[in-house]
Design a protein around this motif. Sequence first.
Motif, mmCIF file in Angstrom:
data_model
loop_
_atom_site.group_PDB
_atom_site.id
_atom_site.type_symbol
_atom_site.label_atom_id
_atom_site.label_comp_id
_atom_site.label_asym_id
_atom_site.label_seq_id
_atom_site.Cartn_x
_atom_site.Cartn_y
_atom_site.Cartn_z
ATOM 1 N N SER A 332 47.388 58.721 82.660
ATOM 2 C CA SER A 332 48.201 59.543 83.563
ATOM 3 C C SER A 332 47.324 60.574 84.252
ATOM 4 C CB SER A 332 49.265 60.297 82.763
ATOM 5 O OG SER A 332 50.423 59.538 82.696
ATOM 6 N N ILE A 333 47.452 60.660 85.550
ATOM 7 C CA ILE A 333 46.720 61.693 86.286
ATOM 8 C C ILE A 333 47.655 62.887 86.482
ATOM 9 C CG2 ILE A 333 45.503 62.255 88.424
ATOM 10 C CD1 ILE A 333 44.858 59.286 88.713
ATOM 11 N N LEU A 334 47.226 64.048 86.011
ATOM 12 C CA LEU A 334 48.050 65.255 86.143
ATOM 13 C C LEU A 334 47.507 66.087 87.297
ATOM 14 C CD1 LEU A 334 48.329 66.337 82.376
ATOM 15 C CD2 LEU A 334 49.684 64.656 83.644
ATOM 16 N N GLY A 335 48.243 66.097 88.384
ATOM 17 C CA GLY A 335 47.808 66.835 89.559
ATOM 18 C C GLY A 335 47.088 65.915 90.524
ATOM 19 N N LEU A 336 47.555 65.913 91.770
ATOM 20 C CA LEU A 336 46.965 65.037 92.785
ATOM 21 C C LEU A 336 46.400 65.838 93.957
ATOM 22 C CD1 LEU A 336 49.837 62.417 92.695
ATOM 23 C CD2 LEU A 336 47.545 62.135 91.735
ATOM 24 N N ALA A 337 47.048 66.941 94.288
ATOM 25 C CA ALA A 337 46.580 67.775 95.408
ATOM 26 C C ALA A 337 45.167 68.270 95.108
ATOM 27 C CB ALA A 337 47.508 68.967 95.598
ATOM 28 N N PHE A 338 44.403 68.582 96.143
ATOM 29 C CA PHE A 338 43.001 68.958 95.914
ATOM 30 C C PHE A 338 42.891 70.316 95.235
ATOM 31 C CE2 PHE A 338 43.333 71.520 99.742
ATOM 32 C CZ PHE A 338 42.363 72.502 99.597
ATOM 33 N N LYS A 339 43.965 71.094 95.311
ATOM 34 C CA LYS A 339 44.024 72.372 94.603
ATOM 35 C C LYS A 339 45.494 72.733 94.416
ATOM 36 C CE LYS A 339 43.917 76.094 96.792
ATOM 37 N NZ LYS A 339 43.631 77.343 97.431
ATOM 38 N N PRO A 340 45.799 73.675 93.512
ATOM 39 C CA PRO A 340 47.211 73.996 93.298
ATOM 40 C C PRO A 340 47.841 74.717 94.489
ATOM 41 C CG PRO A 340 45.795 75.423 91.963
ATOM 42 C CD PRO A 340 44.898 74.423 92.608
#
Length: 447
Positions: A332-340
Motif C-alpha cells: 500500500s502506498i500512503l500518500g500520492l501527492a508530491f507533498k502534503p
Amino acid sequence: MKLSIIGAGYVGLVSGACFAEVGHDVACVDVDQNKVDRVNRGQTPIHEDGLEALLRRHVGTRLRATRDLAAAVRASEMTFIAVGTPFDGKRIDLGYVRQAARDVGAALRDLGRYHVVVVKSTVVPGTTDDVVRPLLEEASGGRAGVDFGVGMNPEFLTEGVAVRDFMEPDRIVIGGMDERTIAALARAYAPFRNVPTFGTNNKTAEMIKYASNAVLATLISFSNEVGNLCARLGGVDVVEVMQGVHLARYFTTTLADGARVTAPITSFLDAGCGFGGSCLPKDVKALVAHGEAAGQPMPLLDTVIQINLKQPQRVIEMLERSFATLRGLKVSILGLAFKPDTDDMRESPAIPIAAELLARGAVVSAYDPVAREAAKRVMPADRIRFVDTLDQALDGADAAVLVTRWEEFNRVPDLLARMPDAPLFVDGRRMLDKRRIARYAGIGLSE
Ligand code: NAD
C-alpha cells in the motif's frame, strides 16, 4: 489597480485571488473553459487552503475569470504572464510563454496608453528581455520602454500554503527594464506592507528564482546522500544525524530571551524518497541545461538531479531486503501527492515507486486524502486499487510505504499496534517515530 493575469493555474489563480483580496480589480485569463467556469462559480479547480474562501468573497466583484485575453488585457493597466514552463526533456519549453506574449502583444496594438507586461512564470535568465520583449514589440507594433514596460516578478509561493505565502510573502522581487516598470510593479505590491522588496533588472530577477529553488534541491539531495551512507554503514540513523546538524547555531538560533528557534530551512535538511512537484525538478533541470547551452556546465546541480532520480528506488530496495520477492506482495502506498496539503501530483515520487512495484509484480493499493483523482490521471489507474481510507490501505497489506507527510498518517502507529498481522512499515519520509512501530524500515536507516 486593474490587473489581468494570463494563466489561472496554481500561480495565476492564487495571485489573482490574493491581488483581489488586497483591493485590486483582477481578470484571470485561461484557455481552459472548464477552469474559467469553475472560478466564476466561486469554486477552485485546485486544492489550496483558503483559496475557495477568497474566490467566494471576490468573484463577481473584484475578481473574474475569462477566456477573452484581449478584452482582459485592454481593460487593465498591468498584465502578468503566469503560464506553465515545463521541461521538455532537453530544455525549458517556452511555448506557452511565447504564445501568451504574442497574444498580449496583439491585444496591446493601438491601445493608446501605457501598459506593463510582467513575466511571473519561472523562466531561464534572459527570457524576459530576449524572448518576451521582442514578441511583444512585434505583435503590438509598439516599443518597449515607450508604449509598454516589461518586467519580471518571480513567484515564491509554496503549494499547500500558497495563499498564506502570497498574502505574507518573505520578499517581493521586482525586475524591470526601467524605473517606470519597477515603479508600476511596486504600486501593485504596495498593499503588502513591511515586506522586503527587491528591485533589479529582469535577468537578475529570473536568476534569483532559479538560485532559490536550486539551493533547496541541493540541500535535499545532500541529506539523501548522507542518509544513503548511514543506511549502508549501519548503526547510524540519518534522523539523529540531522537533528545534530540542525542544532548548529546557523540553523537554530538562541533569541535574547533564551528561546531557541529552528530555522525552516532545516526541513530541507532531512532525508527522504526524493523531491518532486512542479518546480524543483524542472527548474533545476532547466538551469543545468541553460548553463550547458551557455558554455557553463553545472556539475553540482546535475548531480543533485541524478541523486533525486535514484532516491525513490531506495524504497524498493528496503522492501527487497525484507521480502524474498515482490511478486504478489500486497503493497500500500500512503500518500500520492508530491507533498502534503496539495493535490498536485507533478513529479511525485509516488509515480516511479508505483511503477517499479507494478513492474516487479507487486499488488499495489494507494491512499491519499486529497490527491486521489489527480493521481488517477497520471498513474495506471486500472492496475492500482485506490482506497478511500487509511484503515483500508493498511488492512491486509504486506507492506505499507509512506510517501507523503500527510498529518493524518500520525495515526499509523496506533493503527498498526492494533493489527495482529501488521504490515512492514516503510517510512519514505522518516515522518514517524521508529520506536512506535514494531516492523519499521526507513530511509537512512539500516534494518
Ligand atoms: P499550471 O499548469 O497550474 O497553470 C498554467 C495555466 O496556464 C493553465 O491553467 C493553462 O491552461 C494556462 N494557459 C496556458 N497557456 C495559456 C494561454 N496562452 N492563455 C491563457 N492561459 C494559458 O502552472 P503553475 O503551477 O501555476 O505554474 C505557472 C508558472 O509559475 C510556471 O512557470 C512555474 O514554474 C511557476 N511557479 C509555479 C509554482 C508552483 O508552486 N506551482 C511556484 C512558483 C512559480
